[in-house]
Design a protein around this motif. Structure first.
Motif, PDB file in Angstrom:
ATOM      1  N   THR A 781       0.827  -1.208   0.000  1.00  0.00           N
ATOM      2  CA  THR A 781       0.000   0.000   0.000  1.00  0.00           C
ATOM      3  C   THR A 781       0.856   1.250   0.000  1.00  0.00           C
ATOM      4  N   ALA A 782       1.889   1.257   0.822  1.00  0.00           N
ATOM      5  CA  ALA A 782       2.793   2.411   0.855  1.00  0.00           C
ATOM      6  C   ALA A 782       3.501   2.596  -0.480  1.00  0.00           C
ATOM      7  N   MET A 783       3.891   1.505  -1.112  1.00  0.00           N
ATOM      8  CA  MET A 783       4.532   1.602  -2.427  1.00  0.00           C
ATOM      9  C   MET A 783       3.568   2.176  -3.455  1.00  0.00           C
ATOM     10  N   ALA A 784       2.302   1.768  -3.397  1.00  0.00           N
ATOM     11  CA  ALA A 784       1.313   2.299  -4.345  1.00  0.00           C
ATOM     12  C   ALA A 784       1.082   3.782  -4.113  1.00  0.00           C
ATOM     13  N   VAL A 785       1.038   4.202  -2.851  1.00  0.00           N
ATOM     14  CA  VAL A 785       0.828   5.623  -2.545  1.00  0.00           C
ATOM     15  C   VAL A 785       1.988   6.456  -3.064  1.00  0.00           C
ATOM     16  N   GLU A 786       3.194   5.966  -2.894  1.00  0.00           N
ATOM     17  CA  GLU A 786       4.381   6.709  -3.333  1.00  0.00           C
ATOM     18  C   GLU A 786       4.763   6.406  -4.785  1.00  0.00           C
ATOM     19  N   LYS A 787       3.940   5.592  -5.451  1.00  0.00           N
ATOM     20  CA  LYS A 787       4.156   5.246  -6.870  1.00  0.00           C
ATOM     21  C   LYS A 787       5.520   4.603  -7.097  1.00  0.00           C
ATOM     22  N   THR A 788       5.897   3.745  -6.185  1.00  0.00           N
ATOM     23  CA  THR A 788       7.152   3.010  -6.295  1.00  0.00           C
ATOM     24  C   THR A 788       6.884   1.701  -7.014  1.00  0.00           C
ATOM     25  N   LYS A 789       7.467   1.534  -8.183  1.00  0.00           N
ATOM     26  CA  LYS A 789       7.265   0.324  -8.958  1.00  0.00           C
ATOM     27  C   LYS A 789       8.366  -0.677  -8.640  1.00  0.00           C
ATOM     28  N   GLY A 790       7.979  -1.801  -8.121  1.00  0.00           N
ATOM     29  CA  GLY A 790       8.956  -2.800  -7.765  1.00  0.00           C
ATOM     30  C   GLY A 790       8.310  -3.938  -7.016  1.00  0.00           C
ATOM     31  N   PHE A 791       9.127  -4.667  -6.277  1.00  0.00           N
ATOM     32  CA  PHE A 791       8.672  -5.843  -5.548  1.00  0.00           C
ATOM     33  C   PHE A 791       8.808  -5.584  -4.057  1.00  0.00           C
ATOM     34  N   SER A 792       7.925  -6.166  -3.312  1.00  0.00           N
ATOM     35  CA  SER A 792       7.982  -6.036  -1.856  1.00  0.00           C
ATOM     36  C   SER A 792       8.356  -7.385  -1.254  1.00  0.00           C
ATOM     37  N   HIS A 793       9.081  -7.318  -0.155  1.00  0.00           N
ATOM     38  CA  HIS A 793       9.539  -8.554   0.478  1.00  0.00           C
ATOM     39  C   HIS A 793       9.676  -8.289   1.970  1.00  0.00           C
ATOM     40  N   VAL A 794       9.046  -9.153   2.748  1.00  0.00           N
ATOM     41  CA  VAL A 794       9.082  -9.021   4.205  1.00  0.00           C
ATOM     42  C   VAL A 794       9.709 -10.290   4.772  1.00  0.00           C
ATOM     43  N   VAL A 795      10.683 -10.100   5.647  1.00  0.00           N
ATOM     44  CA  VAL A 795      11.344 -11.226   6.323  1.00  0.00           C
ATOM     45  C   VAL A 795      11.083 -11.086   7.817  1.00  0.00           C
ATOM     46  N   VAL A 796      10.568 -12.127   8.412  1.00  0.00           N
ATOM     47  CA  VAL A 796      10.326 -12.149   9.856  1.00  0.00           C
ATOM     48  C   VAL A 796      11.273 -13.162  10.476  1.00  0.00           C
ATOM     49  N   SER A 797      12.042 -12.696  11.451  1.00  0.00           N
ATOM     50  CA  SER A 797      13.056 -13.571  12.056  1.00  0.00           C
ATOM     51  C   SER A 797      13.269 -13.166  13.503  1.00  0.00           C
ATOM     52  N   SER A 798      13.680 -14.134  14.277  1.00  0.00           N
ATOM     53  CA  SER A 798      14.005 -13.841  15.676  1.00  0.00           C
ATOM     54  C   SER A 798      15.389 -13.217  15.799  1.00  0.00           C
ATOM     55  N   ASN A 799      16.193 -13.282  14.759  1.00  0.00           N
ATOM     56  CA  ASN A 799      17.525 -12.700  14.750  1.00  0.00           C
ATOM     57  C   ASN A 799      17.604 -11.698  13.606  1.00  0.00           C
ATOM     58  N   LEU A 800      17.510 -10.406  13.929  1.00  0.00           N
ATOM     59  CA  LEU A 800      17.489  -9.372  12.898  1.00  0.00           C
ATOM     60  C   LEU A 800      18.808  -9.306  12.137  1.00  0.00           C
ATOM     61  N   ARG A 801      19.898  -9.534  12.846  1.00  0.00           N
ATOM     62  CA  ARG A 801      21.218  -9.482  12.198  1.00  0.00           C
ATOM     63  C   ARG A 801      21.312 -10.499  11.072  1.00  0.00           C
ATOM     64  N   ASN A 802      20.881 -11.723  11.334  1.00  0.00           N
ATOM     65  CA  ASN A 802      20.916 -12.748  10.297  1.00  0.00           C
ATOM     66  C   ASN A 802      19.935 -12.463   9.171  1.00  0.00           C
ATOM     67  N   ALA A 803      18.801 -11.907   9.536  1.00  0.00           N
ATOM     68  CA  ALA A 803      17.798 -11.611   8.515  1.00  0.00           C
ATOM     69  C   ALA A 803      18.313 -10.582   7.512  1.00  0.00           C
ATOM     70  N   PHE A 804      18.962  -9.513   7.997  1.00  0.00           N
ATOM     71  CA  PHE A 804      19.530  -8.521   7.084  1.00  0.00           C
ATOM     72  C   PHE A 804      20.621  -9.144   6.225  1.00  0.00           C
TER      73      PHE A 804
END
Length: 1101
Positions: A781-804
């Motif tokens: 939704t935020a990408m559509a509002v800002e007209k950002t054309k691309g792909f979205s990806h969400v990663v959920v992890s208990s270890n943020l360091r490894n996720a990045f």
């Protein structure tokens, strides 16, 4: 009734009694079976009665009789006209039992016939229910009275009634009766054969493709629109659906113009409102508008009336064709007595004279004829006459020499002439004479339009349209997947045979000058095909009139429903109003729009001019039907399993190419207009239409193309000329799973302008099942509002360091991977440092935006200002490329690009400026260049104390025996405290630019921190230590560079700086962010840039 048996001479009544008794027995048995069944299977109680062996035998006998009743075609309703009788009377009647056995034996002998062939009663019932209306009309018809009716099972139609006859009726129409003879005369037999063959092959190939699509599942209402939209997607479906709608609407105009032409030319010539020949178009407009309004009222009042007349219209077409074939056969025996009058070699209109002679003898006196008065000043023989009339003789020839006359040789080749040229007979003597303007008032026959081959193709093509009639009513068919291919292809083959045979027979039977007479003026204003028909020309006139009436009503009935189907799909927002109608679903608003567009065609007032228009739209539709089949076949999707197997992608491609060729052959400018209309609709749906996922072939084609492109990209890294930032944007989300910094997406949009790869990522702490879906939805939704054309990806992890770390390593696919990471100024400095290190190791660029919330939105327009680039270290040219990309966006378009570089005392600043200007010129970049000189100066006390304080804090934490994690946490707390204080200061500043933004150390804080450390130091006096000289030099460089940058770029809209690399030794991690903050102190919008280790700009083309 008496029956006489041959050979005996006696009359017997016994057979009559037997037949009546059998009939009575059958009906009585049916009544008993119904009552007995109601007793056995009581629907109210749900109990089933127990049968004795005797009763079971009786029930079996009765059931067998009831099953056999259908042999005689008796209906259930007929059982009520006889008196009921009990089952006991039936069992006691031995005579009737014998009749029952006789009846059963008859049924057994006909059982095999009944299984394969329909009974007469069933066939007639289906024929009575024949309709040529599109699917969905029946429901409207049943709901028109507003009365709730009982559900009636309408008999499903087979191939012949449901597909073959509707296709025949739609294909055979106005062009056959009004223009085919003229096309044969103008193009010749060979040219006409080529025209008919091209068009018929085109429709045959389209029918093969359509059969494959139609048998790959159920085709609901909408016909070709449904097939194309579900095969090629909503964009193509909407565009082609509207083209098909416009074609059907203009077809209604064509049929109405045909009705008026037949009416005013052949049936009631005296009904013209405007007498001049040039005003005939106005007659067509007036009467055509009246006819359109009348037909629209009929359709509005109720389509059931159109339905009831469908069989009549079909009969008219068949009778007219049969009359034509009969007339051809009759020419072999006795040619019709229709003659044509020629003056010299010119054909004459004979509607104003009866005698083809200059003079005639009446009562032994030679007098001038009516023809004389048309060419001379008076009826007397000594008057002045037209020169051509005086020099040439009048001859009379047969209009229809006959099939065996040999006239076929004269009609093999075409006669293409400009408009206004006389229609002349070849090989006929003619004395030349001077042309005069008065010739137009003489009874000569002229070409009314300029003729050429491509024009005839456009005029003829509407006569082969109508192949979708079967697929449009798939819901009314018994076996649609079997009936549609067979019925449609057989109808095309039949009509193709009719057209080709008519081309040959017309050329073999009719004189050439008569064939080129479009309206039959040379044969007493009788249609040319009418003088060939037997027994009377009126068969053709009346048949073609009612055929056009039926076709016009069907167009006005089918087109609104097609528009309604498109509107209800919701893919074209501005058409949604046409999806509504009356309470019974009748498309009232769509009918009004259809009438309005149809009126445009009527105002054109010429069959010859309207025909190419609808040819374009139908060809466009057929083109995409072939394209849909070819795409589906080549993709080989698992769901592509048509029951019709006789198709191939090459046939579909050939049909598509032929459709495209015929479009430009018919009329290149009409073709361009149709393509532009379809293209505009396509782009409109793509831009504003509803998002539909129909599993279409274009999506599958995109996947295949993407796979192919990714494999090609994997082969070699991109060249410097093709390099552009493929961004991975690290978005932070708040506790409500909303994007914390939306302006980061705005900057992405401004930097990318929709080109290249953009992956917007967010890392959350927790479990995937509880948070991922909501976060991804909010991110999109935020990408559509800002007209950002691309792909979205969400990663959920208990270890943020490894996720990045995983994101940076694995985001993207194949050669389509990100090469740069964009993030806002981090709150977690430790995590930010690791991200910088990993992007550096992965040879990826790093962009860090400071004060991202102060960056301009996509709606802002910076009217002036500067984008300053401080080029300290060469990073591959990324620093210079980014401002160029930003200036492509309308937000930064009017800003000026300035490039600053730093010169030491030993450098030649003048030469550096010249070299930099030349380098920018070769890079094709417009920018102002300035070289800033930085002198070596003594290290200030403030710089020394600042460095000392930084090191003292680290030493204090070590001596307090804190673990490494605790030290990092302590440093993070200090960092967060400073960041929060600066954010509060920024909020208070509102519109003003603060002097110090995100500053970590100030003199007041230095004193406070020193006091805190003095109180906490019990072991060793920290102020006896000396700072590391390397740190002092770094801090000195940062302070001096910051002074220069603030002096030059404090009021700039954006400042781009080289981002220093993180320390190789992790012991200095705590100090790295301090250097960066000192470097950016006092600046509003800053973008730190670190190159990816490769050249991204080149001076070569």
């Amino acid at each position: 009734m008496l029956i006489k048996i041959h050979g005996t001479g006696k009359v017997h009544l016994k057979p009559i009694r037997i037949i009546l008794a059998i009939t009575l027995t059958i009906i009585k048995c049916r009544i008993i079976l119904t009552e007995y069944t109601e007793y056995l299977f009581n629907t109210e109680t749900g109990h089933v009665a127990l049968l004795s062996p005797h009763d079971a035998g009786v029930l079996e006998s009765i059931t067998s009789i009831s099953r056999g009743r259908k042999c005689f075609g008796l209906s259930r309703a007929s059982s009520g006209i006889f008196e009921r009788s009990s089952s006991s009377n039936i069992r006691q009647d031995n005579k009737k039992a014998k009749q029952k056995l006789l009846f059963s034996s008859i049924c057994a002998s006909l059982q095999e016939e009944m299984d394969s062939n329909p009974m007469v009663s069933s066939f007639l019932n289906k024929l009575a229910n024949y309709t040529n209306l599109t699917q969905g009309v029946r429901e409207h018809e049943e709901a028109e009275d507003g009365v709730r009716r009982m559900t009636v099972m309408v008999p499903l139609m087979g191939t012949f009634i449901g597909v073959y006859l509707p296709c025949m009726q739609n294909i055979l129409g106005v062009i056959l009766f009004l223009r085919l003879t003229w096309i044969v005369g103008t193009a010749g037999i060979l040219g006409s054969f080529a025209i008919v063959s091209m068009c018929c092959i085109c429709t045959l190939l389209t029918a093969i493709s359509m059969s494959a699509i139609a048998t790959n599942g159920v085709v609901p209402a909408g016909g070709s629109y449904y097939m194309i939209s579900r095969s090629l997607g909503p964009e193509f479906g909407g565009a082609v659906g509207l083209c098909f709608y416009l074609g059907t609407t203009f077809a209604g105009s064509l049929y109405i113009l045909g009705i008026i032409e037949i009416l005013l030319t052949y049936i009631i010539p005296t009904a013209t409102l405007f007498e001049e020949d040039a005003a005939m178009l106005n007659n067509m407009r007036v009467y055509g508008t009246c006819c359109l309004v009348l037909m629209a009222l009929v359709v509005f009042v109720g389509v059931k009336y159109v339905n009831k007349l469908a069989l009549v219209f079909l009969a008219c077409v068949i009778l007219s064709i049969m009359a034509t074939y009969a007339g051809v056969i009759k020419t072999i025996i006795e040619p019709p007595e229709f003659n044509v009058c020629l003056l010299g070699n010119r054909s004459l209109k004979n509607e104003k004279f009866d005698t083809c002679a200059k003079t005639e003898v009446v009562k032994n006196l030679t007098v001038t004829t009516e023809l004389w008065s048309l060419f001379c000043d008076s009826k007397y023989s000594n008057t002045t006459c037209d020169e051509y009339f005086t020099l040439n003789n009048l001859t009379e020839i047969q209009a229809i020499p006959g099939l065996l006359s040999g006239v076929i040789k004269d009609n093999l080749w075409g006669h293409y002439d400009p408009a206004g040229v006389f229609i002349e007979k070849e090989n006929q003597h003619s004395a030349p004479a001077a042309e005069t303007p008065q010739n137009i008032y003489k009874p000569y026959l002229f070409n009314d339009i300029t003729t050429y081959f491509t024009l005839l193709v456009g005029i003829y093509f509407p006569s082969v349209t109508g192949i979708m009639a079967g697929s449009n009513r798939s819901g009314d068919l018994k076996d649609a997947q079997k009936s549609i291919p067979i019925g449609t292809i057989m109808a095309i083959l039949t009509t193709s045979f009719i057209y080709i045979s008519f081309v040959v027979l017309f050329g073999a039977c009719i004189e050439g000058v008569v064939l080129r007479d479009k309206f039959g003026y040379s044969v007493k204003k009788i249609p040319v095909i009418g003088i060939l028909a037997w027994p009377s020309p009126w068969v053709i006139v009346i048949g073609s009139f009612f055929s056009c009436c039926g076709a016009g009503l069907q167009s006005l009935t089918g087109a609104p429903r097609l528009l309604q189907a498109i509107a209800r799909d919701g893919i074209i927002p501005f058409l949604q109003v046409f999806g509504h109608g009356k309470a019974n679903g009748e498309p009232t608003w769509a009918l009004l729009l259809t009438v309005g567009i149809c009126e445009i065609g009527i105002l054109i007032a010429s069959v010859d001019n309207v025909a190419p228009i609808l040819s374009m739209f139908f060809l466009m539709c057929y083109l995409f039907v072939n394209l849909a089949c070819a795409v589906q076949t080549l993709l080989g999707t698992p769901n592509w399993r048509p029951r019709f197997k006789f198709y191939h992608w090459s046939l579909s491609f050939l049909g598509m190419s032929l459709c495209l060729s015929l479009m430009f052959i018919c009329s290149w400018y009409y073709a361009l207009v149709a393509i532009v209309i379809a293209g505009c609709i396509y782009k409109y749906i793509e831009y504003k239409g509803a998002v539909k996922e129909w599993g279409d072939g274009i999506r599958g084609l995109s996947l295949n193309a993407a796979r192919y492109a990714l494999i090609r990209l994997e082969e070699a890294p991109p060249h410097t000329k093709n390099w552009r930032p493929q961004l991975m944007v690290l978005c932070k989300m708040n506790s409500d799973l909303l994007v914390k910094h939306p302006r980061l997406l705005s900057l992405t949009t401004q930097l990318k302008a929709g080109k290249g790869l953009t992956i917007v990522c967010s890392v959350l702490d927790g479990t995937y099942m509880t948070r991922a879906n909501d976060a991804k939805t909010n991110l999109k939704t935020a990408m559509a509002v800002e007209k950002t054309k691309g792909f979205s990806h969400v990663v959920v992890s208990s270890n943020l360091r490894n996720a990045f770390s995983l994101l940076i390593q694995s985001a993207g696919l194949g050669g389509m991977k990100h090469n740069a990471v964009l993030m806002a100024w981090p709150a977690d400095w430790k995590l930010a440092l690791e991200t910088v290190r990993e992007t550096t190791s992965a040879n990826q660029a790093m962009l860090v935006a400071k004060n991202i919330d102060r960056f301009p939105s996509n709606q802002e327009r910076l009217k002036d200002g500067n984008i300053d680039v401080w080029w300290i270290v060469h990073d591959g040219g990324l620093l210079m490329l980014l401002p160029f990309l930003l200036k492509q966006h309308k937000v930064w378009k009017k800003c000026t690009m300035r490039i600053f570089t730093v010169a030491q005392m030993d450098d030649n600043s003048i030469q550096m400026k010249k070299d930099l200007q030349m380098f920018l010129y070769q890079l094709r970049l417009d920018a102002e260049v300035e070289v800033v000189e930085m002198h070596d100066s003594d290290i200030s006390a403030f710089t020394y104390e600042k460095t000392l304080m930084m090191e003292q804090r680290s030493q204090m934490l070590k001596q307090m025996h804190l673990s490494r994690t605790e030290r990092e946490r302590e440093a993070q707390l200090i960092h967060d405290r400073n960041t929060a204080s600066h954010s509060a200061a920024n909020d208070k500043a509102a519109g003003a630019t603060p002097d110090r933004v995100h500053m970590t150390w100030t003199k007041d804080k230095l004193i406070n921190e020193r006091n805190k450390q003095r109180e906490g130091m019990a072991v060793k006096d920290m102020f006896n230590m000396k700072p590391n000289q390397s740190n002092v030099r770094r801090m000195h460089t940062a302070v001096k560079l910051n002074e220069v940058v603030v002096k030059k770029s404090k009021n700039s809209e954006l400042v781009l700086l080289n981002m220093p690399g993180p320390p190789k030794n992790k012991k200095g991690d705590e100090n790295y962010m301090e250097f960066l903050e000192v470097l950016m102190e006092g600046l509003d919008r800053v973008l730190l840039v670190r190159g990816g280790g490769r050249e991204v700009v080149t001076i070569y083309s």
